[in-house]
Design a protein around this motif. Structure first.
Motif, short mmCIF file in Angstrom:
data_model
loop_
_atom_site.label_atom_id
_atom_site.label_comp_id
_atom_site.label_asym_id
_atom_site.label_seq_id
_atom_site.Cartn_x
_atom_site.Cartn_y
_atom_site.Cartn_z
N ASP A 158 -3.03 -32.14 -38.66
CA ASP A 158 -1.64 -32.63 -38.82
C ASP A 158 -0.73 -31.51 -39.32
OD1 ASP A 158 -2.48 -35.10 -37.99
OD2 ASP A 158 -2.69 -35.93 -40.02
N VAL A 162 2.61 -29.95 -37.41
CA VAL A 162 3.93 -29.90 -38.04
C VAL A 162 4.38 -28.45 -38.17
CG1 VAL A 162 5.21 -30.35 -40.18
CG2 VAL A 162 3.63 -32.07 -39.26
N THR A 168 5.86 -34.46 -36.75
CA THR A 168 4.52 -35.00 -36.49
C THR A 168 4.38 -35.43 -35.04
OG1 THR A 168 5.10 -37.29 -37.02
CG2 THR A 168 4.47 -35.85 -38.87
N GLN A 169 3.14 -35.66 -34.64
CA GLN A 169 2.87 -36.06 -33.26
C GLN A 169 3.38 -37.48 -32.95
OE1 GLN A 169 0.69 -35.03 -35.56
NE2 GLN A 169 -1.39 -35.82 -35.21
N ASN A 170 3.71 -38.27 -33.97
CA ASN A 170 4.23 -39.62 -33.75
C ASN A 170 5.75 -39.68 -33.90
OD1 ASN A 170 1.67 -40.92 -33.33
ND2 ASN A 170 1.28 -40.72 -35.53
N ASP A 171 6.36 -38.55 -34.17
CA ASP A 171 7.83 -38.50 -34.28
C ASP A 171 8.45 -38.67 -32.89
OD1 ASP A 171 10.56 -37.01 -34.41
OD2 ASP A 171 9.95 -37.22 -36.52
N GLU A 244 -6.05 -37.90 -31.56
CA GLU A 244 -4.76 -37.56 -32.17
C GLU A 244 -3.57 -37.78 -31.22
OE1 GLU A 244 -3.94 -36.81 -35.14
OE2 GLU A 244 -5.78 -36.21 -36.17
N SER A 248 0.15 -41.42 -28.95
CA SER A 248 1.07 -40.76 -29.89
C SER A 248 2.47 -40.75 -29.28
CB SER A 248 0.61 -39.32 -30.16
OG SER A 248 0.75 -38.53 -28.99
#
Length: 346
Positions: A158, A162, A168-171, A244, A248
Motif C-alpha cells: 500500500d 501511494v 490509494t488503489q481504491n481512490d 490488491e 479496486s
C-alpha cells in the motif's frame, strides 16, 4: 602291596565338584543351541572379536543412514506433493484471470481466486513434517511465510502504491491510471519487492540455505526446498497483485495491464515449479540408489558377522545331549554313594 583308606564322603565330594563343572557348561550350550551363536563371542573368537565388533559398528552406522534416508525421502515426497499443489494453484489463477479479463463487473471472481490462492499457498509453504517446517530451509523451527493480509508486506504494498501514484488503489483517481503506468509500477516497484530483500524482511523467515543430509558414508545432498525460491515468490506476487487490484478503483486499461502481469507471473511460477520438481526428483533418485547400495553393504556385513558368531548347531546339540547324559549319570552315582553305610553290614 600298599593299602590306603578311602571314604564314601571323599568320593561324593569329588563327584560333586565334577558335577558343578558340568553344570557350568550347561547354560552356555543351551544358549548356543537355541540362538545358533557363541554364548561368549569374546572367549570363542579371541583376537578375531575385533573384526566382529568392527562389522557390528558398520552395520549400526548403515542402519542410522537408512533411517535418515527414510526421513529425507518423506520430506522430499511431501515437497513434491506440495509443489504439485502449488502448480495447480498457478494454473487455477491464470485460468481465472484469463476468463474474466476484459469483462466488466467480473473482477470479483478473479479477486476471490487470488485471495484463495494466497491463503492456500501460505498454508502449503508452512507445512510441517515431524515438527519441522518443510520449506523453512535451515530455519526449520519458525513458520517460513507470514500471513499477507494485515501484515508487513501488505502495508509495504500500500505504501509503495501511494508513494508512486500519490493516492490509494481504491481512490477514484485510480481510474485514470494508464496501462503503461500500472505496468511500469509493477515491474519497477512491486516485482523488486517480492524478488528482492523485502521478501525476507516482510514476508519470509526462511533461509536460502537448505537442509542437507548424509545419504551414504561419502555423499551428502540437499534434503529440502526453501520458500525463498523464485517460483514461490512469483506465485505469491501474482496472487497479491490480483487480490490488491481486482475490484479496486483501477480503470479498464490499467486492470488489463494488471491481469496480464498476474498471468505472466503465475505462468513463470508454474514453469519454475516444474523445474524444481525435476530437481527434487533427481535427489529422490540419489537417495533411492544410496539406499540400495547401503542395503547390499549391510547384507554382506551381516553375513560376515553371522559367520563369525555362529556355531555348528548339530555339533552343539550333540555336545548338549552328551553333557545332560553325564550330569544324569553323575546324579545317579552320587545318590548311590551317599546311600553306602557301614551300618548296612553290622
Amino acid at each position: 602291596m600298599k593299602a590306603s583308606h578311602i571314604s564314601s564322603l571323599s568320593v561324593s565330594l569329588a563327584l560333586r565338584t565334577s558335577l558343578a563343572r558340568l553344570q557350568n557348561d550347561l547354560p552356555r550350550l543351551q544358549t548356543e543351541v537355541v540362538t545358533g551363536k557363541h554364548s561368549d563371542t569374546g572367549l570363542a573368537l579371541g583376537a578375531e572379536s575385533r573384526k566382529l565388533a568392527a562389522f557390528k559398528n558398520d552395520i549400526s552406522h548403515i542402519e542410522r543412514l537408512i533411517d535418515t534416508n527414510a526421513q529425507v525421502g518423506t520430506r522430499l515426497a511431501m515437497s513434491q506433493e506440495s509443489m504439485g499443489r502449488l502448480n495447480g494453484l498457478a494454473s487455477e489463477l491464470m485460468n481465472s484471470v484469463a476468463i474474466v479479463m476484459g469483462q466488466e463487473g467480473q473482477d470479483f471472481a478473479a479477486k476471490l481466486t487470488s485471495d484463495s490462492v494466497m491463503e492456500e499457498m501460505t498454508s502449503i509453504l508452512n507445512t510441517q513434517v515431524n515438527g519441522v517446517f518443510l520449506f523453512g530451509g535451515v530455519n526449520a523451527s519458525d513458520k517460513p511465510i507470514a500471513d499477507y493480509p494485515g501484515g508487513p508486506m501488505d502495508a509495504a504494498f500500500d505504501a509503495a502504491f501511494v508513494g508512486y501514484f500519490g493516492f490509494t488503489q481504491n481512490d477514484p483517481a485510480a481510474a485514470a491510471i494508464s496501462k503503461t503506468d500500472i505496468e511500469t509500477f509493477l515491474s519497477t516497484t512491486i516485482e523488486p519487492m517480492f524478488m528482492g530483500a523485502d521478501w525476507g524482511l516482510n514476508l519470509s523467515s526462511a533461509t536460502d540455505e537448505t537442509q542437507t543430509a548424509r545419504i551414504s558414508p561419502e555423499v551428502s545432498t540437499s534434503a529440502s526446498v526453501s520458500a525463498n525460491e523464485d517460483a514461490f515468490r512469483r506465485l505469491m506476487m501474482a496472487a497479491v497483485v490480483g487480490a490488491e487490484f481486482f475490484e479496486s478503483g483501477l480503470g479498464g486499461e490499467a486492470m488489463q495491464g494488471a491481469s496480464e502481469f498476474v498471468i505472466a507471473q503465475a505462468g513463470a511460477s508454474a514453469g519454475a515449479l516444474t523445474e524444481l520438481q525435476g530437481e527434487v526428483g533427481l535427489v529422490e533418485e540419489r537417495v533411492r540408489r544410496a539406499n540400495d547400495r547401503l542395503e547390499v553393504q549391510m547384507t554382506l556385513l551381516e553375513t560376515f558377522a553371522a559367520e563369525m558368531e555362529s556355531v555348528d548347531s548339530f555339533e552343539a546339540s550333540i555336545e548338549l545331549n552328551t553333557l545332560l547324559t553325564q550330569i544324569e549319570t553323575s546324579y545317579s552315582i552320587t545318590a548311590r554313594i551317599q546311600q553306602l553305610s557301614i551300618m548296612n553290614y553290622v
